[in-house]
Enzyme design. Structure first.
Site, PDB file in Angstrom:
ATOM      1  N   SER A 230       0.982  -1.176   0.071  1.00  0.00           N
ATOM      2  CA  SER A 230      -0.086   0.261  -0.141  1.00  0.00           C
ATOM      3  C   SER A 230       0.924   1.174  -0.099  1.00  0.00           C
ATOM      4  O   SER A 230       1.887   1.233   0.602  1.00  0.00           O
ATOM      5  CB  SER A 230      -0.830  -0.045   1.448  1.00  0.00           C
ATOM      6  OG  SER A 230      -1.469   1.361   1.392  1.00  0.00           O
TER       7      SER A 230
ATOM      8  N   TYR B  93      -1.692  -0.684  10.584  1.00  0.00           N
ATOM      9  CA  TYR B  93      -2.017  -1.266   9.417  1.00  0.00           C
ATOM     10  C   TYR B  93      -0.820  -1.090   8.521  1.00  0.00           C
ATOM     11  O   TYR B  93      -0.205  -2.020   7.924  1.00  0.00           O
ATOM     12  CB  TYR B  93      -3.273  -0.753   9.198  1.00  0.00           C
ATOM     13  CG  TYR B  93      -3.463  -1.061   7.423  1.00  0.00           C
ATOM     14  CD1 TYR B  93      -3.708  -2.183   6.834  1.00  0.00           C
ATOM     15  CD2 TYR B  93      -3.214  -0.078   6.548  1.00  0.00           C
ATOM     16  CE1 TYR B  93      -3.881  -2.394   5.797  1.00  0.00           C
ATOM     17  CE2 TYR B  93      -3.379  -0.336   5.068  1.00  0.00           C
ATOM     18  CZ  TYR B  93      -3.793  -1.515   4.683  1.00  0.00           C
ATOM     19  OH  TYR B  93      -3.657  -2.128   3.424  1.00  0.00           O
TER      20      TYR B  93
ATOM     21  N   LYS C 273       2.065  -3.852   6.578  1.00  0.00           N
ATOM     22  CA  LYS C 273       2.604  -3.813   5.087  1.00  0.00           C
ATOM     23  C   LYS C 273       4.166  -3.596   5.050  1.00  0.00           C
ATOM     24  O   LYS C 273       4.896  -4.165   4.310  1.00  0.00           O
ATOM     25  CB  LYS C 273       1.863  -2.662   4.319  1.00  0.00           C
ATOM     26  CG  LYS C 273       0.503  -2.986   4.112  1.00  0.00           C
ATOM     27  CD  LYS C 273      -0.028  -4.126   3.433  1.00  0.00           C
ATOM     28  CE  LYS C 273      -1.638  -4.128   3.374  1.00  0.00           C
ATOM     29  NZ  LYS C 273      -1.794  -5.622   3.001  1.00  0.00           N
TER      30      LYS C 273
HETATM   31  P1  NAD Z   1     -11.016  -6.687   1.544  1.00  0.00           P
HETATM   32  O1  NAD Z   1     -11.294  -6.670   2.816  1.00  0.00           O
HETATM   33  O2  NAD Z   1     -12.303  -6.549   0.692  1.00  0.00           O
HETATM   34  O3  NAD Z   1     -10.306  -8.263   0.921  1.00  0.00           O
HETATM   35  C1  NAD Z   1      -9.342  -8.837   2.131  1.00  0.00           C
HETATM   36  C2  NAD Z   1     -10.000 -10.264   2.231  1.00  0.00           C
HETATM   37  O4  NAD Z   1      -9.064 -10.615   2.967  1.00  0.00           O
HETATM   38  C3  NAD Z   1     -11.208 -10.237   2.590  1.00  0.00           C
HETATM   39  O5  NAD Z   1     -12.174 -11.013   1.876  1.00  0.00           O
HETATM   40  C4  NAD Z   1     -11.177 -10.898   4.090  1.00  0.00           C
HETATM   41  O6  NAD Z   1     -12.350 -11.776   4.324  1.00  0.00           O
HETATM   42  C5  NAD Z   1      -9.758 -11.633   3.905  1.00  0.00           C
HETATM   43  N1  NAD Z   1      -9.099 -12.014   4.911  1.00  0.00           N
HETATM   44  C6  NAD Z   1      -8.452 -11.235   5.929  1.00  0.00           C
HETATM   45  N2  NAD Z   1      -7.865 -11.839   6.886  1.00  0.00           N
HETATM   46  C7  NAD Z   1      -7.684 -13.303   6.218  1.00  0.00           C
HETATM   47  C8  NAD Z   1      -6.982 -14.370   6.830  1.00  0.00           C
HETATM   48  N3  NAD Z   1      -6.222 -14.347   7.922  1.00  0.00           N
HETATM   49  N4  NAD Z   1      -7.127 -15.551   6.081  1.00  0.00           N
HETATM   50  C9  NAD Z   1      -7.932 -15.563   4.961  1.00  0.00           C
HETATM   51  N5  NAD Z   1      -8.670 -14.351   4.450  1.00  0.00           N
HETATM   52  C10 NAD Z   1      -8.553 -13.253   5.288  1.00  0.00           C
HETATM   53  O7  NAD Z   1      -9.983  -5.620   1.186  1.00  0.00           O
HETATM   54  P2  NAD Z   1      -9.358  -5.223  -0.503  1.00  0.00           P
HETATM   55  O8  NAD Z   1      -9.766  -3.682  -0.381  1.00  0.00           O
HETATM   56  O9  NAD Z   1      -9.809  -6.111  -1.342  1.00  0.00           O
HETATM   57  O10 NAD Z   1      -7.955  -5.364  -0.253  1.00  0.00           O
HETATM   58  C11 NAD Z   1      -7.173  -6.278  -0.605  1.00  0.00           C
HETATM   59  C12 NAD Z   1      -5.786  -6.123  -0.117  1.00  0.00           C
HETATM   60  O11 NAD Z   1      -5.076  -5.064  -0.710  1.00  0.00           O
HETATM   61  C13 NAD Z   1      -5.602  -6.122   1.198  1.00  0.00           C
HETATM   62  O12 NAD Z   1      -4.095  -6.893   1.449  1.00  0.00           O
HETATM   63  C14 NAD Z   1      -5.141  -4.629   1.581  1.00  0.00           C
HETATM   64  O13 NAD Z   1      -4.409  -4.601   2.666  1.00  0.00           O
HETATM   65  C15 NAD Z   1      -4.519  -4.073   0.300  1.00  0.00           C
HETATM   66  N6  NAD Z   1      -4.793  -2.616   0.163  1.00  0.00           N
HETATM   67  C16 NAD Z   1      -6.185  -2.247  -0.010  1.00  0.00           C
HETATM   68  C17 NAD Z   1      -6.266  -1.060  -0.424  1.00  0.00           C
HETATM   69  C18 NAD Z   1      -7.545  -0.465  -0.407  1.00  0.00           C
HETATM   70  O14 NAD Z   1      -7.764   0.916  -0.498  1.00  0.00           O
HETATM   71  N7  NAD Z   1      -8.716  -1.153  -0.717  1.00  0.00           N
HETATM   72  C19 NAD Z   1      -5.173  -0.182  -0.681  1.00  0.00           C
HETATM   73  C20 NAD Z   1      -3.739  -0.672  -0.544  1.00  0.00           C
HETATM   74  C21 NAD Z   1      -3.854  -2.157  -0.214  1.00  0.00           C
HETATM   75  C1  WQD Z   2      -9.565   9.731   1.072  1.00  0.00           C
HETATM   76  C2  WQD Z   2      -9.546  11.161   1.184  1.00  0.00           C
HETATM   77  C3  WQD Z   2      -9.827  11.824   3.409  1.00  0.00           C
HETATM   78  C4  WQD Z   2     -13.740   9.599   3.872  1.00  0.00           C
HETATM   79  C5  WQD Z   2      -6.950   4.735   3.190  1.00  0.00           C
HETATM   80  C6  WQD Z   2      -5.822   4.200   3.803  1.00  0.00           C
HETATM   81  C7  WQD Z   2      -4.493   3.598   2.793  1.00  0.00           C
HETATM   82  C8  WQD Z   2      -5.346   2.587   1.664  1.00  0.00           C
HETATM   83  C9  WQD Z   2      -6.450   3.509   1.272  1.00  0.00           C
HETATM   84  C10 WQD Z   2      -5.215   0.569   2.284  1.00  0.00           C
HETATM   85  C11 WQD Z   2      -8.967  11.714   2.149  1.00  0.00           C
HETATM   86  C12 WQD Z   2     -11.375  12.224   2.468  1.00  0.00           C
HETATM   87  C13 WQD Z   2     -12.340  10.039   3.512  1.00  0.00           C
HETATM   88  C14 WQD Z   2     -14.673  10.428   4.186  1.00  0.00           C
HETATM   89  C15 WQD Z   2     -13.440  12.396   3.568  1.00  0.00           C
HETATM   90  N1  WQD Z   2      -5.924   1.665   1.920  1.00  0.00           N
HETATM   91  N2  WQD Z   2     -12.325  11.287   3.193  1.00  0.00           N
HETATM   92  N3  WQD Z   2     -14.475  11.718   4.011  1.00  0.00           N
HETATM   93  O1  WQD Z   2      -6.941   7.954   3.498  1.00  0.00           O
HETATM   94  O2  WQD Z   2      -6.016   7.936   1.238  1.00  0.00           O
HETATM   95  O3  WQD Z   2      -6.123   5.754   2.495  1.00  0.00           O
HETATM   96  O4  WQD Z   2      -7.150   3.886   2.061  1.00  0.00           O
HETATM   97  O5  WQD Z   2      -3.892   0.225   1.965  1.00  0.00           O
HETATM   98  O6  WQD Z   2      -3.784   2.923   3.534  1.00  0.00           O
HETATM   99  O7  WQD Z   2      -5.049   4.855   4.610  1.00  0.00           O
HETATM  100  O8  WQD Z   2      -8.292   6.911   1.732  1.00  0.00           O
HETATM  101  O9  WQD Z   2     -10.620   6.974   1.014  1.00  0.00           O
HETATM  102  O10 WQD Z   2      -9.961   6.960   3.564  1.00  0.00           O
HETATM  103  O11 WQD Z   2      -9.654   9.022   1.932  1.00  0.00           O
HETATM  104  O12 WQD Z   2     -13.392  13.403   3.503  1.00  0.00           O
HETATM  105  O13 WQD Z   2     -15.798  10.009   4.658  1.00  0.00           O
HETATM  106  O14 WQD Z   2     -10.986  11.399   1.394  1.00  0.00           O
HETATM  107  O15 WQD Z   2      -9.820  12.691   4.715  1.00  0.00           O
HETATM  108  O16 WQD Z   2      -8.558  12.961   2.128  1.00  0.00           O
HETATM  109  P1  WQD Z   2      -7.025   7.287   2.253  1.00  0.00           P
HETATM  110  P2  WQD Z   2      -9.849   7.184   2.009  1.00  0.00           P
END
Ligand code: NAD
Ligand code: WQD
Length: 330
Positions: free
Chosen positions: A126, A150, A154
Site C-alpha cells: 500500500s 495497518y 505492510k
Molecule cells: P477486502 O477486505 O475486501 O479483502 C481482504 C480479504 O481478505 C477479505 O475477503 C477478508 O475476508 C480476507 N481475509 C482477511 N484476513 C484473512 C485471513 N487471515 N485469512 C484468509 N482471508 C483473510 O480488502 P481489499 O480492499 O480487497 O484489499 C485487498 C488487499 O489489498 C489487502 O491486503 C489490503 O491491505 C490491500 N490494499 C487495499 C487498499 C484499498 O484501498 N482497498 C489499498 C492498498 C492496499
Molecule cells: C481519501 C480522502 C480523506 C472519507 C486509506 C488508507 C490507505 C489505503 C487506502 C489500504 C482523504 C477524505 C474520506 C470520508 C473524507 N488502504 N475522506 N470523508 O486515507 O487515502 O487511504 O485507504 O492500504 O492505507 O489509509 O483513503 O478513501 O479513506 O480517504 O473527506 O468519509 O478522502 O480525508 O483526504 P486514504 P480514504
C-alpha cells in the site's frame, strides 16, 4: 505461460476483481478466504461471467497446513497474497489483531509455498508505507515510514519478503504499492461492498448516492492543497488488477525482489471526486465539511513510471469512468 494462482483474501473487493482479470488473461484462480470482510458472492459472479470454475476454500491464511494442501491439490504455480485486515482506524485500536492477522498470514503463506516448492509471490502492499510523503508524485525510491499499525504491517511484510528473496534465488517476489483503488468491473456485477460502515471516500459517497446516508463528511478543507481538501491518486480497480496480471507475468523475467507503485499519477481532491460522482450520476451529493481525520495527510500521488516502463502496464481508465462504473455497480 498460464499460471494457476492462489489468491489469499481473494473474495474481497480487490481479490474478486483480480480473479476476473487473471481469468480473462488466461490464468486459473484458486481462492482461500476466511470471509471476515467478504462473502463468496462476488466470486460466484466472476465464475459465471468468465465461464470458469473458481475453487473457493474457506480457511485462514495463517493455516500453513491448509495452504500446503490447497497448493498441492490445485497445482498452484504462483500466489497473490491479499488476505489482510485493512481499516487504519481499527488498526490503532486493535494493533495485536492487525499484526497477528496480516504479518502471520504473510509468513504462513510463504512457509507453505516453500514447503510446496512454489516461489512466485505477489504482495498487496500500500502507498500507506510512504507515510506522509516529502513530495508528490512519489517514486518507489522515496523513504518509507508508515504512521499506523495497518501500514506498519505492510512495511514489515515488505522487509520480510525482501530478506526472503535475498536468501534464496528461487524466490521471485513483487510488492505492489496500491494508491486508492475505486470503481468496479464494467459489467456492474461486482462491486466494492464493505461489510459495515465504509472507511474510504468512494464507498461513502456511494452510500450517500444510494440514499443509505444523508451526506458525506469531508474531513477538512484547510489542507495545503488547491481547494483545501485532501488529494489522492484514485485508480480504477480494473487498471489496478491488470497491474497484477502484468506483475505476475513479469515474474519469470525477474531476479529476486521488486517494488512497484500502482497509481494513475494524477491527484484528485475530495471536492473533485464528489463533483465527478455528481456528473456520473446526475445526482447532487450533499456534504458537510468537518474536522480533519486523525492521521490523514494532505496529498498522496504516485509516480507510476517504473510499472509503466518495466511491466509495460499503464492505466487506461479515468476518474469519470471509475465514478460511472462505481455507480453502475450499485
Ligand atoms: P477486502 O477486505 O475486501 O479483502 C481482504 C480479504 O481478505 C477479505 O475477503 C477478508 O475476508 C480476507 N481475509 C482477511 N484476513 C484473512 C485471513 N487471515 N485469512 C484468509 N482471508 C483473510 O480488502 P481489499 O480492499 O480487497 O484489499 C485487498 C488487499 O489489498 C489487502 O491486503 C489490503 O491491505 C490491500 N490494499 C487495499 C487498499 C484499498 O484501498 N482497498 C489499498 C492498498 C492496499
Ligand atoms: C481519501 C480522502 C480523506 C472519507 C486509506 C488508507 C490507505 C489505503 C487506502 C489500504 C482523504 C477524505 C474520506 C470520508 C473524507 N488502504 N475522506 N470523508 O486515507 O487515502 O487511504 O485507504 O492500504 O492505507 O489509509 O483513503 O478513501 O479513506 O480517504 O473527506 O468519509 O478522502 O480525508 O483526504 P486514504 P480514504
Amino acid at each position: 505461460m498460464s499460471e494457476t494462482v492462489l489468491v489469499t483474501g481473494g473474495a474481497g473487493y480487490i481479490g474478486s476483481h483480480t480473479a476476473m482479470a487473471l481469468i480473462t488473461a488466461g490464468h486459473n484462480v484458486v481462492v482461500v478466504d476466511n470471509f471476515v470482510n467478504a462473502k463468496a458472492d462476488a466470486l460466484h459472479v466472476v465464475a459465471e461471467l468468465t465461464g470458469s470454475e473458481i475453487p473457493v476454500i474457506e480457511g485462514d491464511a495463517r493455516d500453513v497446513d491448509l495452504l500446503i494442501k490447497v497448493i498441492n491439490e490445485h497445482d498452484v504455480t504462483a500466489v497473490i497474497h491479499m488476505a489482510a485486515l485493512k481499516a487504519v482506524g481499527e488498526s490503532v485500536e486493535m494493533p495485536l489483531e492487525y499484526y497477528s492477522n496480516n504479518v502471520q498470514s504473510a509468513t504462513a503463506t510463504l512457509e507453505a509455498m516453500r514447503e510446496a516448492g512454489v516461489y512466485k509471490f505477489v504482495f498487496s502492499s500500500s502507498a500507506t508505507v510512504y507515510g506522509d510523503p516529502e513530495s508528490c508524485p512519489i517514486p518507489e525510491t522515496a523513504s518509507i515510514g508508515a504512521t499506523n499499525p495497518y501500514g506498519m504491517t505492510k512495511q514489515m511484510i515488505e522487509v520480510i519478503i525482501r530478506d526472503l528473496a535475498a536468501s534464496d534465488d528461487r524466490w521471485k517476489i513483487t510488492s505492489l504499492r496500491y494508491f486508492n483503488p475505486v470503481g468496479a468491473h464494467e459489467s456492474g456485477e461486482i462491486s466494492e461492498a464493505p461489510l459495515g460502515k465504509p472507511n474510504n471516500l468512494m464507498p461513502m459517497i456511494m452510500e450517500v448516492a444510494t440514499g443509505k446516508r444523508d451526506k458525506v463528511m469531508v474531513f477538512g478543507d484547510d489542507w495545503p492543497t488547491p481547494d483545501g481538501t485532501g488529494v489522492r491518486d484514485y485508480i480504477h480497480i480494473m487498471d489496478l488488477v491488470e497491474g497484477h496480471v502484468a506483475a505476475l507475468e513479469h515474474l519469470d523475467a525477474q531476479d529476486g525482489y521488486e517494488v512497484y507503485n500502482l497509481g494513475q499519477g494524477n491527484g484528485v481532491s475530495v471536492f473533485e471526486l464528489i463533483r465527478a460522482v455528481e456528473e456520473a450520476t446526475g445526482l447532487t451529493i450533499p456534504f458537510e465539511v468537518t474536522d480533519r481525520r486523525a492521521g490523514d495527510i494532505a496529498e498522496c500521488v504516485a509516480d507510476p513510471t517504473k510499472a509503466n516502463d518495466v511491466l509495460g502496464w499503464k492505466t487506461t481508465r479515468d476518474i469519470s469512468q471509475a465514478c460511472q462504473d462505481a455507480w453502475n455497480s450499485q
